[in-house]
Design a protein around this motif. Structure first.
Motif, short mmCIF file in Angstrom:
data_model
loop_
_atom_site.label_atom_id
_atom_site.label_comp_id
_atom_site.label_asym_id
_atom_site.label_seq_id
_atom_site.Cartn_x
_atom_site.Cartn_y
_atom_site.Cartn_z
N THR A 87 0.85 -1.20 0.00
CA THR A 87 0.00 0.00 0.00
C THR A 87 0.88 1.25 0.00
O THR A 87 1.81 1.36 0.80
N SER A 116 -0.39 4.58 0.06
CA SER A 116 -1.02 5.79 0.59
C SER A 116 -2.13 5.41 1.56
O SER A 116 -2.65 4.28 1.53
N ARG A 131 -5.02 6.68 1.39
CA ARG A 131 -6.20 6.53 0.54
C ARG A 131 -6.28 5.11 -0.02
O ARG A 131 -7.36 4.51 -0.05
N GLU A 132 -5.15 4.56 -0.48
CA GLU A 132 -5.17 3.20 -1.02
C GLU A 132 -5.53 2.19 0.06
O GLU A 132 -6.26 1.23 -0.20
N ILE A 148 -7.48 2.65 2.62
CA ILE A 148 -8.92 2.74 2.84
C ILE A 148 -9.68 2.10 1.67
O ILE A 148 -10.65 1.36 1.87
N ASP A 149 -9.21 2.36 0.46
CA ASP A 149 -9.89 1.79 -0.71
C ASP A 149 -9.81 0.27 -0.73
O ASP A 149 -10.80 -0.41 -1.05
N ASP A 153 1.02 10.07 0.64
CA ASP A 153 0.17 11.21 0.97
C ASP A 153 0.36 11.67 2.41
O ASP A 153 0.68 12.82 2.67
N GLU A 154 0.21 10.74 3.37
CA GLU A 154 0.35 11.09 4.78
C GLU A 154 1.19 10.03 5.46
O GLU A 154 0.78 8.88 5.56
N ASP A 203 -9.77 7.56 10.39
CA ASP A 203 -9.51 7.04 9.04
C ASP A 203 -10.30 5.76 8.79
O ASP A 203 -10.94 5.60 7.74
#
Length: 549
Positions: free
Chosen positions: A87, A89, A91-92, A94-95, A124-125, A133
């Protein structure tokens, strides 16, 4: 039944006969190792003429690999979790979890779990996921995502609601829970609290776990692994670790479990350790396939999460020196109990302060009871200076090494501990040159159990995407790396007289490779596959047959 191995290139790991072209298995043991003329003479001398032949076609044969430290049951349970490896990010992450949620069955009673992420790779973070999150995935179902190192877990609000933080243990370990500026838990839990949480989290039944362990042993056979030394304690339903051992022992006696498992039984409290020994769960428990080899203890965390315990503050985060799971006195007591029962204490320690604490505890036990000589060891032993390594030799401590760790760690070690300490760490050749026993493993599922990746890292001192080696003077030869993955592993579990070598009188556990590890380029090591794997002289993996299916 006799198995005659012919037309082979056998690397025996036996210094008396390092190379052979033929071997004979009688029953489940090697009865002859040498040349074909000698093998023929042996076969013809036997009254049992039920002889099978294995023409190796000049392929390389080595003893079965022995992964000296992993978590086999945890690996098995990853099969029902969302894979978050790679992974890049938040975002990834979470997706991927949202996608996995489509296949989650709340009626199973299990929590929704993902694992394998590493925040250092987030573009990203660059931080741990929090409850907020994970609430974006679901607030209805309990969610936990585990960092790749296995020392950090992150929970959503529903999971925090269900996790009882008022128990004695949870209160004791509450310092390992991150809180925000208001004092509210963020959902990030670490080390002892996370271990306690895993023991409480709903899990498949013991019956289901045993069947899964039997089913997935074929994955390891495909990589030529015939033995593992495995810590399963945190991955069984609470209080059922010894029931798991008893069931696996029976399955081994019925030959359903063929993978040889040496249990590294994890403990946190002296009374639990004393009770286990009182009930016979010591290093004498088991059979040639399933047994308990050692007491497992955890002293610190991981380098990636900056929870490995250091003598000095982290160079890239001076606010912390890591986390200690025990005081020196508490660790001394646990090691002393194990030593008194003549059972090795095998202790997780990554930072130099943690390693120093382990060595101190082992030294006290050896001085107190010098008439007992259990093979105490330190697992990981990553951040060291030469004085610490010399103490391994003086105290006869086994160094459990995971060469594949440098694929990631070589990218952070200089930042974490500074140049001077970084260049005396992961010092595999120093252990070998001093005569310190140094079995190889992977810590799977923290890293894949593929032994060829470990051999590649040991030989090149490189990661899989790196051009420059890390401290190349600590590289080992291919022969030394294979020895560490076979004979050294057998020594660590106390089986050096029965396995780890292709030698007369030893168990016939071996692998037939599609490439000759000893003559190919380092890059080709990563392309090597196992064609055949044998346990007790019986084929447990055949690549050609698998392809035909």
């Amino acid at each position: 039944m006799i198995l005659w191995i012919k037309n082979a290139r056998i690397a025996t790991m036996d210094e008396d006969i390092p190379e052979a072209s033929s071997a004979v298995v009688n029953g489940k043991y090697f009865a002859y190792v040498g040349d074909e003329a000698g093998a023929k003479q042996y076969v013809e001398s036997q009254p049992d003429r039920d002889v099978r032949e294995l023409d190796a076609g000049q392929r390389r044969i080595i003893p079965g690999f022995n992964d000296s430290h992993m978590h086999y049951l945890h690996y098995v349970k990853t099969k029902i979790h969302v894979d978050l490896t790679g992974t890049t990010s938040m975002r990834e992450l979470i997706d991927r979890m949202r996608e996995g949620l489509r296949h989650y069955d709340p009626k199973s009673g299990l929590w929704f779990v993902g694992e394998g992420w590493n925040h250092d790779f987030f573009e990203d973070e660059n931080r741990f996921p929090t409850r907020r999150d994970l609430d974006l995935i679901s607030t209805e179902h309990p969610i936990m995502v585990q960092r790749a190192c296995g020392h950090i877990g992150c929970l959503n609000s529903k999971a925090l609601e269900l996790f009882d933080m008022t128990t004695k243990e949870a209160v004791e370990y509450s310092k390992y829970a991150d809180v925000d500026e208001t004092g509210e838990m963020t959902g990030v839990i670490k080390e002892s609290l996370f271990d306690y949480f895993k023991s409480k989290m709903p899990a498949p039944s013991i019956e289901a776990l045993v069947e899964m362990m039997i089913d997935y042993q074929s994955d390891l056979f495909e990589s030529g692994i015939t033995s593992v030394q495995s810590d399963e304690y945190n991955y069984t339903p609470e209080g059922t670790f010894f029931e798991l051992q008893d069931r696996l022992r029976r399955e081994a006696e019925q030959k359903r479990l063929r993978l040889r498992i040496s249990g590294q039984a994890l403990y946190f409290k002296p009374d639990a350790l004393e009770e286990a020994f009182a009930n016979g769960y010591d290093h004498t428990y088991g059979n040639p396939t399933l047994h308990i080899s050692s007491t497992k203890l955890l002293v610190d965390g991981s380098l990636g999460a900056r929870t490995a315990l250091m003598r000095q503050p982290y160079a890239d985060d001076p606010e912390t020196s890591g986390l200690a799971m025990f005081t020196q006195e508490e660790l001394d007591e646990l090691v002393m109990i194990s030593h008194r029962n003549n059972t090795p204490a095998v202790i997780h320690a990554i930072g130099d302060k943690a390693i120093e604490m382990c060595l101190n505890a082992i030294e006290r036990a050896r001085k107190t009871m010098p008439y007992l000589t259990p093979r105490h060891g330190i697992v990981h032993c990553q951040v060291t200076d030469m004085d610490l390594i010399q103490r391994f030799k003086e105290l006869d401590v086994v160094a459990y090494i995971q060469p594949v760790f440098i694929d990631y760690d070589m990218n952070i070690i200089y930042d974490r501990v500074g140049r001077e300490l970084a260049e005396t760490s992961y010092a595999w050749k120093a252990y070998k040159d001093l005569g310190i026993h140094h079995p190889f493993g992977t810590d799977c599922p923290v890293e894949p159990f593929d032994p060829f990746k470990g051999i590649y890292c040991a030989v090149t001192r490189k990661g899989f995407k790196s051009d420059q080696p890390y401290v190349p003077g600590q590289a080992l030869s291919v022969e030394e790396a294979v020895y560490a993955y076979t004979a050294e592993g057998a020594y660590a579990s106390g089986h050096e007289c029965i396995k780890g070598k292709i030698k007369e009188g030893f168990l016939a556990d071996f692998a037939v490779l599609d490439k000759d590890l000893f003559s190919i380029s380092p890059e080709e090591i990563l392309e090597t596959s196992v064609d055949l794997t044998y346990v007790d002289g019986e084929c447990v993996f055949d690549r050609a047959a698998a392809i035909d299916r």
